[in-house]
Design an enzyme around this catalytic site. Sequence first.
Site, mmCIF file in Angstrom:
data_model
loop_
_atom_site.group_PDB
_atom_site.id
_atom_site.type_symbol
_atom_site.label_atom_id
_atom_site.label_comp_id
_atom_site.label_asym_id
_atom_site.label_seq_id
_atom_site.Cartn_x
_atom_site.Cartn_y
_atom_site.Cartn_z
ATOM 1 N N LYS A 182 0.838 -1.205 0.000
ATOM 2 C CA LYS A 182 0.000 0.000 0.000
ATOM 3 C C LYS A 182 0.873 1.255 0.000
ATOM 4 O O LYS A 182 0.564 2.240 -0.677
ATOM 5 C CB LYS A 182 -0.943 -0.012 1.200
ATOM 6 C CG LYS A 182 -2.013 -1.088 1.080
ATOM 7 C CD LYS A 182 -2.821 -1.202 2.350
ATOM 8 C CE LYS A 182 -3.824 -2.344 2.245
ATOM 9 N NZ LYS A 182 -4.590 -2.501 3.502
ATOM 10 N N HIS B 165 -0.053 -5.900 18.233
ATOM 11 C CA HIS B 165 -1.137 -6.887 18.260
ATOM 12 C C HIS B 165 -1.688 -7.015 19.663
ATOM 13 O O HIS B 165 -1.025 -6.704 20.648
ATOM 14 C CB HIS B 165 -0.669 -8.250 17.749
ATOM 15 C CG HIS B 165 0.651 -8.690 18.294
ATOM 16 N ND1 HIS B 165 0.826 -9.149 19.568
ATOM 17 C CD2 HIS B 165 1.874 -8.699 17.725
ATOM 18 C CE1 HIS B 165 2.096 -9.455 19.764
ATOM 19 N NE2 HIS B 165 2.759 -9.173 18.663
#
Length: 118
Positions: free
Chosen positions: A62, A104
């Site tokens: 991206k 995370h």
Amino acid sequence: MIKGVGIDAVEVDRIKKIVDRGDSFAKKVLTEAEFEQYQKLTGKRKVEYLGGRFSLKESFSKAMGTGLGKYIGFQDVETLWDDLGHPVMTSTKFDGKIFPSITHDNHEIITFVVLEEN
């Protein structure tokens, strides 16, 4: 000069189901060196590693503005640990500086990549 930034997120439960099915997805996504690190892990840490590397590759693509596919494949991007355990990302498709970040919790893995041109 900043070339691009990319962000991605994956669900931990989705990756856990993939890990539980065996190594075929890991072998597709991870480079040989990444797979070596992956094989040394167990349980939750294995899920975090695979999900993190998958998400980092998405974030990188991206930032490049291409997405994964025609120009950038899974094997074109590698993230390994340095001696302190920090992620160090390299790519065959970009020769500038790459700054990866990964986090995370029990539900999501989120990654962010900044690309800086030389």
